[in-house]
Design a protein around this motif. Structure first.
Motif, PDB file in Angstrom:
ATOM      1  N   ILE A  21      34.807  44.295  29.677  1.00 39.63           N
ATOM      2  CA  ILE A  21      36.063  44.020  30.372  1.00 39.63           C
ATOM      3  C   ILE A  21      36.065  42.566  30.811  1.00 39.63           C
ATOM      4  CG2 ILE A  21      36.328  46.400  31.144  1.00 39.63           C
ATOM      5  CD1 ILE A  21      35.203  45.515  33.873  1.00 39.63           C
ATOM      6  N   GLY A  22      37.172  42.131  31.391  1.00 43.35           N
ATOM      7  CA  GLY A  22      37.241  40.814  32.015  1.00 43.35           C
ATOM      8  C   GLY A  22      37.046  40.984  33.512  1.00 43.35           C
ATOM      9  N   TRP A  23      38.107  40.720  34.263  1.00 38.05           N
ATOM     10  CA  TRP A  23      38.061  40.908  35.715  1.00 38.05           C
ATOM     11  C   TRP A  23      37.640  42.332  36.044  1.00 38.05           C
ATOM     12  CZ3 TRP A  23      40.987  44.589  38.249  1.00 38.05           C
ATOM     13  CH2 TRP A  23      40.925  44.563  39.644  1.00 38.05           C
ATOM     14  N   ALA A  24      36.877  42.502  37.137  1.00 38.84           N
ATOM     15  CA  ALA A  24      36.449  43.838  37.559  1.00 38.84           C
ATOM     16  C   ALA A  24      36.700  44.025  39.048  1.00 38.84           C
ATOM     17  CB  ALA A  24      34.965  44.032  37.267  1.00 38.84           C
ATOM     18  N   PRO A  25      37.191  45.194  39.453  1.00 42.78           N
ATOM     19  CA  PRO A  25      37.284  45.529  40.887  1.00 42.78           C
ATOM     20  C   PRO A  25      35.890  45.893  41.378  1.00 42.78           C
ATOM     21  CG  PRO A  25      38.041  47.379  39.568  1.00 42.78           C
ATOM     22  CD  PRO A  25      37.703  46.274  38.599  1.00 42.78           C
TER      23      PRO A  25
END
Length: 469
Positions: free
Chosen positions: A352-356
């Motif tokens: 993935i890219g951004w992650a929470p």
């Protein structure tokens, strides 16, 4: 009954801002006499995650006792890449002074009986102590990292200012340092690389520590049961301000405020995790500022594939080297991954890219988080390698690699080392995982009524009210 308003000055970095908002919420929930104004700085370039989060803040907090003030954005100033954040925040002082003047005017005019109780500053914002002094109010700090790292900063600053040591010369000695906040000697190779920066980074880093000593007290994002040695060492040092271990400060829901694109990403990520067995997934995420070059990316990929473990990998693209910027998501991650990697690992992994980050870490499918030493593209005081060392000292981590630096370039951690580190934690019912589970349970109790952080937060509120001018 006295009522106090605190002015919070967080750094314009998403991790610092989110934790600052969370501690502000804890404070107003704790005492009805407090109200808080959070000053929001606007970077001179676009940061979509920071912008969408700040835009959502007022709507996400249903109370008038926390208000957010956007400081003016100034795109006319050109900042050098070196010490960007230090210089940027210095230039915010007139805006901060003007906002606080308005608060004081409102109180003096009789429209508001609340008095200015003081400033609460991020470690990057210690220059605002000057503004607090102008208004004759105390300055406190909120340190978003742990007590051991705070102690490290103070110790290095003491070596320089009290013992006339050039700490940049520690590089390459291959020695171990006796740091009071660490129970065991600390190898010089795990010191933040900014310590060795002779072009201004080191002086800025130690300058933050020097000014932190001027505060009335420092809230630290840790808790006694986790860092009792570090907290005690700081308390025993008569030259440091009072330390309040008030953590862990986390936000399990705030990361939903990242715009529609981010929300869709989060749903996709969490849905994938829901389909994985408990404690089966290796999570690789290096923060909103972390990124690697292509050689290291390929080694991580090979290590993951060879480990055979399920994984969730937040892979981000390094920013340009000629200007200050933040990492971004890859348009096509296949450009930097080994050929066929995504197809071969489709059944067990997700890139993935951004992650929470906080929400992912709290998911029951996560078994371990991998943290490699990383040379961030920010020339600012980052303490990731030191934090990793602290986690290892506490028995909460397994070291993948300790040879952090070779000449002036970051060492590449090999696929074999990454595979070995992952397997050593994931494949056995070892002491690290048992210790992490125990600390996790302890962290849930400490902010509850009667817990140590709950008590320390009450001490901070009492001291604020007692120190009001």
């Amino acid at each position: 009954m006295k009522e106090a308003e605190l002015v919070f000055n967080p750094a314009p970095v998403i991790g610092h801002l989110v934790s600052t908002v969370e501690i502000a919420k804890l404070l107003i929930d704790r005492d009805d006499r407090l109200s808080i104004t959070v000053l929001l700085m606007k970077l001179p370039f676009h940061d979509s995650m920071l912008n969408t989060y700040t835009q959502s803040l007022a709507a996400s907090i249903p109370t008038e006792r926390i208000r957010f003030v956007n400081l003016p954005q100034d795109n006319s100033v050109s900042y050098p890449r070196t010490n960007f954040l230090t210089l940027f925040i210095q230039n915010q002082k007139p805006h901060v002074k003007e906002t606080v003047t308005q608060i004081m005017t409102r109180s003096d005019s009789g429209h508001d009986s609340t008095l200015l109780g003081g400033f609460v500053l991020d470690m990057f914002c210690t220059c605002m102590i000057d503004v607090a002094n102008e208004f004759g109010v105390p300055a406190y700090a909120f340190f978003t990292s742990g007590a051991a790292c705070l102690g490290l900063m103070f110790h290095l600053q003491t070596l320089q200012d009290k013992h006339n040591m050039d700490v940049t010369e520690l590089k390459g000695y291959n020695t171990e340092l006796a740091i009071p906040s660490f129970a065991n000697p600390l190898p010089d190779k795990v010191l933040p690389s900014v310590v060795f920066d002779k072009d201004g980074g080191s002086s800025a880093f130690l300058g933050y520590a020097k000014r932190l000593r001027e505060t009335k007290g420092i809230m630290v994002n840790t808790f006694m049961e986790l860092e009792s040695h570090a907290v005690q060492s700081l308390s025993d040092d008569a030259t440091t301000p009072k330390v309040y271990p008030v953590g862990p400060i986390v936000n399990l829901t705030g990361e939903t405020h990242v715009g529609s694109g981010g929300t869709h990403q989060k749903i996709d990520i969490m849905t994938w995790l829901d389909d994985q067995p408990p404690s089966s997934v290796v999570f690789l995420c290096f923060g909103s500022m972390g990124s690697f070059d292509v050689d290291q990316v390929k080694e991580i990929a090979h290590g993951l594939e060879q480990s055979g473990q399920r994984f969730l990998w937040s892979l981000r693209q390094p920013p340009p080297t000629d200007k200050f910027a933040l990492p971004t998501d890859y348009g096509n991650p296949e450009e930097v991954l080994p050929e066929g990697f995504l197809d071969r690992t489709a059944e067990i992994g997700k890139v993935i890219g951004w992650a929470p980050q906080v929400a992912v870490m709290a998911h029951p499918a996560i078994g371990v988080c991998v943290a490699l030493w990383v040379e961030l593209h920010l020339r600012e005081p980052v303490v990731w390698s030191t934090n990793s060392r602290m986690a290892n000292e506490l028995g909460l981590a397994v070291e993948i690699k300790m040879d952090y630096r070779k000449s002036d370039s970051p060492a590449v951690v090999s696929a074999e080392e990454i595979k070995g580190g992952i397997r050593s934690v994931m494949e056995y019912d070892n002491e690290v995982r048992k210790k992490v589970k125990a600390v996790k349970e302890e962290s849930r109790k400490t902010l509850m009524d009667g817990g140590s952080s709950y008590t320390w937060l009450g001490c901070f509120v009492k001291d604020v009210m007692d120190n009001m001018p």
